[in-house]
Design an enzyme around this catalytic site. Structure first.
Site, PDB file in Angstrom:
ATOM      1  N   LYS A 149      41.585  53.424  34.795  1.00 51.81           N
ATOM      2  CA  LYS A 149      41.980  54.251  35.960  1.00 51.81           C
ATOM      3  C   LYS A 149      43.475  54.571  35.961  1.00 51.81           C
ATOM      4  O   LYS A 149      43.876  55.640  36.393  1.00 51.81           O
ATOM      5  CB  LYS A 149      41.624  53.533  37.268  1.00 51.81           C
ATOM      6  CG  LYS A 149      40.151  53.573  37.625  1.00 51.81           C
ATOM      7  CD  LYS A 149      39.939  52.893  38.978  1.00 51.81           C
ATOM      8  CE  LYS A 149      38.494  52.950  39.398  1.00 51.81           C
ATOM      9  NZ  LYS A 149      38.271  52.336  40.719  1.00 51.81           N
ATOM     10  N   ASP A 207      38.515  56.616  45.953  1.00 52.63           N
ATOM     11  CA  ASP A 207      38.176  55.269  46.455  1.00 52.63           C
ATOM     12  C   ASP A 207      38.580  55.080  47.926  1.00 52.63           C
ATOM     13  O   ASP A 207      37.797  54.576  48.736  1.00 52.63           O
ATOM     14  CB  ASP A 207      38.848  54.178  45.608  1.00 52.63           C
ATOM     15  CG  ASP A 207      38.082  53.893  44.325  1.00 52.63           C
ATOM     16  OD1 ASP A 207      36.871  54.208  44.267  1.00 52.63           O
ATOM     17  OD2 ASP A 207      38.695  53.359  43.376  1.00 52.63           O
ATOM     18  N   GLY A 229      43.062  41.264  49.764  1.00 52.90           N
ATOM     19  CA  GLY A 229      43.248  41.743  48.393  1.00 52.90           C
ATOM     20  C   GLY A 229      44.358  42.771  48.320  1.00 52.90           C
ATOM     21  O   GLY A 229      44.669  43.449  49.324  1.00 52.90           O
ATOM     22  N   GLY A 262      44.673  44.415  45.001  1.00 54.55           N
ATOM     23  CA  GLY A 262      44.410  44.987  43.684  1.00 54.55           C
ATOM     24  C   GLY A 262      44.184  46.493  43.790  1.00 54.55           C
ATOM     25  O   GLY A 262      44.538  47.105  44.812  1.00 54.55           O
ATOM     26  N   TYR A 290      29.576  45.384  45.963  1.00 52.47           N
ATOM     27  CA  TYR A 290      28.243  45.968  46.166  1.00 52.47           C
ATOM     28  C   TYR A 290      27.165  45.314  45.306  1.00 52.47           C
ATOM     29  O   TYR A 290      26.016  45.739  45.314  1.00 52.47           O
ATOM     30  CB  TYR A 290      28.274  47.486  45.938  1.00 52.47           C
ATOM     31  CG  TYR A 290      28.829  47.912  44.610  1.00 52.47           C
ATOM     32  CD1 TYR A 290      28.047  47.900  43.463  1.00 52.47           C
ATOM     33  CD2 TYR A 290      30.143  48.320  44.496  1.00 52.47           C
ATOM     34  CE1 TYR A 290      28.562  48.288  42.240  1.00 52.47           C
ATOM     35  CE2 TYR A 290      30.678  48.706  43.288  1.00 52.47           C
ATOM     36  CZ  TYR A 290      29.887  48.682  42.164  1.00 52.47           C
ATOM     37  OH  TYR A 290      30.402  49.056  40.949  1.00 52.47           O
ATOM     38  N   GLY A 335      29.094  47.224  50.597  1.00 51.44           N
ATOM     39  CA  GLY A 335      29.893  47.930  49.594  1.00 51.44           C
ATOM     40  C   GLY A 335      29.239  49.176  49.029  1.00 51.44           C
ATOM     41  O   GLY A 335      29.925  50.032  48.448  1.00 51.44           O
TER      42      GLY A 335
HETATM   43  P1  NAD Z   1      41.538  44.142  40.919  1.00 49.99           P
HETATM   44  O1  NAD Z   1      41.449  43.216  39.760  1.00 49.99           O
HETATM   45  O2  NAD Z   1      42.485  45.276  40.877  1.00 49.99           O
HETATM   46  O3  NAD Z   1      41.869  43.277  42.240  1.00 49.99           O
HETATM   47  C1  NAD Z   1      41.184  42.084  42.527  1.00 49.99           C
HETATM   48  C2  NAD Z   1      41.727  41.463  43.814  1.00 49.99           C
HETATM   49  O4  NAD Z   1      40.918  40.315  44.118  1.00 49.99           O
HETATM   50  C3  NAD Z   1      43.182  40.977  43.701  1.00 49.99           C
HETATM   51  O5  NAD Z   1      43.858  41.267  44.907  1.00 49.99           O
HETATM   52  C4  NAD Z   1      43.017  39.452  43.542  1.00 49.99           C
HETATM   53  O6  NAD Z   1      44.125  38.739  44.059  1.00 49.99           O
HETATM   54  C5  NAD Z   1      41.780  39.205  44.394  1.00 49.99           C
HETATM   55  N1  NAD Z   1      41.047  37.982  44.040  1.00 49.99           N
HETATM   56  C6  NAD Z   1      40.308  37.751  42.922  1.00 49.99           C
HETATM   57  N2  NAD Z   1      39.782  36.514  42.966  1.00 49.99           N
HETATM   58  C7  NAD Z   1      40.205  35.945  44.131  1.00 49.99           C
HETATM   59  C8  NAD Z   1      40.009  34.673  44.751  1.00 49.99           C
HETATM   60  N3  NAD Z   1      39.255  33.731  44.162  1.00 49.99           N
HETATM   61  N4  NAD Z   1      40.589  34.436  45.946  1.00 49.99           N
HETATM   62  C9  NAD Z   1      41.342  35.393  46.552  1.00 49.99           C
HETATM   63  N5  NAD Z   1      41.552  36.616  46.021  1.00 49.99           N
HETATM   64  C10 NAD Z   1      41.002  36.884  44.823  1.00 49.99           C
HETATM   65  O7  NAD Z   1      40.038  44.659  41.186  1.00 49.99           O
HETATM   66  P2  NAD Z   1      39.550  45.928  42.057  1.00 49.99           P
HETATM   67  O8  NAD Z   1      39.338  47.076  41.159  1.00 49.99           O
HETATM   68  O9  NAD Z   1      40.461  46.089  43.222  1.00 49.99           O
HETATM   69  O10 NAD Z   1      38.090  45.451  42.527  1.00 49.99           O
HETATM   70  C11 NAD Z   1      37.910  44.431  43.505  1.00 49.99           C
HETATM   71  C12 NAD Z   1      36.448  44.419  43.964  1.00 49.99           C
HETATM   72  O11 NAD Z   1      36.154  45.640  44.607  1.00 49.99           O
HETATM   73  C13 NAD Z   1      35.424  44.285  42.820  1.00 49.99           C
HETATM   74  O12 NAD Z   1      34.375  43.439  43.283  1.00 49.99           O
HETATM   75  C14 NAD Z   1      34.907  45.706  42.647  1.00 49.99           C
HETATM   76  O13 NAD Z   1      33.576  45.773  42.160  1.00 49.99           O
HETATM   77  C15 NAD Z   1      34.954  46.208  44.083  1.00 49.99           C
HETATM   78  N6  NAD Z   1      35.068  47.679  44.178  1.00 49.99           N
HETATM   79  C16 NAD Z   1      34.132  48.325  44.940  1.00 49.99           C
HETATM   80  C17 NAD Z   1      34.191  49.698  45.090  1.00 49.99           C
HETATM   81  C18 NAD Z   1      33.148  50.396  45.924  1.00 49.99           C
HETATM   82  O14 NAD Z   1      33.074  51.622  45.842  1.00 49.99           O
HETATM   83  N7  NAD Z   1      32.371  49.705  46.744  1.00 49.99           N
HETATM   84  C19 NAD Z   1      35.231  50.430  44.466  1.00 49.99           C
HETATM   85  C20 NAD Z   1      36.180  49.738  43.714  1.00 49.99           C
HETATM   86  C21 NAD Z   1      36.094  48.351  43.575  1.00 49.99           C
END
Ligand code: NAD
Length: 263
Positions: free
Chosen positions: A47, A83, A107, A109, A203, A224
């Site tokens: 991305k 997103d 979060g 991320g 999700y 989700g």
């Molecule tokens: P990323 O790696 O960029 O961020 C992950 C985040 O999770 C970070 O802030 C990290 O600190 C936190 N984290 C991970 N393990 C942790 C723990 N044990 N305790 C506390 N915090 C923790 O990932 P991302 O791309 O932001 O994705 C995060 C989630 O969102 C994933 O499950 C992904 O599938 C989901 N997501 C869903 C959609 C949707 O459309 N529903 C879209 C994007 C991402």
């Protein structure tokens, strides 16, 4: 969900998935453009790096440095990030009025950043809690010009409970609760309350432990798939110029996810 939507509207499109290595990302994007492919969805881990190959970027892509949707407009590549809009629509279309509300976002991320960017101007207060407090504070400070009150802090049980007390909406944008960590939740069940709306962007599974606990506490829950659906619907509309048939897309997404949950 995209193919179900194309079929429903009788559009001559097909959505296919390709595995692309980082070494081949530029070739893949240029190749898709040369082939006249109308658009692309881009997911992790590309991305961010895909933005290098864009001719134009929407404001969300410029802010986030990440794109999940590309439109090929006669050889010009336009990048979008749907997103944040997807999360916003998931809330609004499920009856959540954000005006005057405080949102607690877990979060910092990629997904959390996109959600925070879209929510900043809609809410009264946004509190971002993250394991790495520096990331949460950095995100809050870059968003400051866009919103009223935006703060970032460490995701500790004490901080969490304190911030949750006067929050109206809680959003989990971390991996916690996702398969294979489906039995985990960052929230103790007795912290939840009926006045709260809880949205989990995980999700897979559709109903996370957090959402089960929230439902049991009497809180409103949004899964989700709703964000997945509305970010996809926004991409669909960018590529086709047609209104996305969200009910058809939701049904197809849920069918696919429940099949993968059984395997
Ligand atoms: P990323 O790696 O960029 O961020 C992950 C985040 O999770 C970070 O802030 C990290 O600190 C936190 N984290 C991970 N393990 C942790 C723990 N044990 N305790 C506390 N915090 C923790 O990932 P991302 O791309 O932001 O994705 C995060 C989630 O969102 C994933 O499950 C992904 O599938 C989901 N997501 C869903 C959609 C949707 O459309 N529903 C879209 C994007 C991402």
């Amino acid at each position: 969900m995209h193919n179900a939507a194309f079929e429903h509207l009788k559009l001559d499109f097909v959505f296919l998935a390709f595995r692309v290595t980082s070494d081949e990302l530029e070739n893949a994007v240029r190749g898709a453009c040369a082939l006249g492919i109308r658009g692309l969805n881009v997911t992790m881990p590309h991305k961010n790096s895909v933005t290098e190959f864009l001719d134009e970027a929407d404001p969300a892509v410029k802010f986030l440095g990440a794109a999940n949707t590309i439109l090929n407009q006669r050889g010009r590549l336009r990048g979008f990030n749907t997103d944040g809009v997807g999360a916003l629509k998931a809330l609004k279309n499920n009856g959540v009025d954000l005006a005057g509300k405080k949102v607690l976002l877990l979060g910092a991320g990629g997904a959390a950043k996109a959600i925070a960017f879209s929510l900043a101007k809609e809410v009264d207060e946004l509190c971002i809690l993250n394991r790495d407090a520096v990331k949460a504070r950095d995100l809050a400070s870059v968003l400051e010009p866009f919103g009223k009150k935006i703060v970032g802090n460490e995701l500790s049980p004490k901080q969490f409970q304190q911030e949750l007390q006067d929050s109206n909406v809680l959003i989990n944008a971390t991996f916690v609760g996702m398969t294979p960590y489906a039995s985990d939740s960052l929230v103790k069940p007795d912290w939840l309350k009926p006045e709260l709306t809880v949205m989990d962007i995980v999700y897979n599974p559709v109903e996370t432990k957090l959402l089960r606990d929230a439902r049991a506490s009497g809180a409103k829950v949004i899964n989700g798939v709703e964000m997945l659906l509305y970010q996809g619907a926004a991409s669909f509309e960018i590529w086709t110029g047609c209104k996305a048939p969200v009910d058809v897309m939701r049904k197809a997404a849920l069918k696919q996810i429940s099949a993968s949950e059984k395997n």
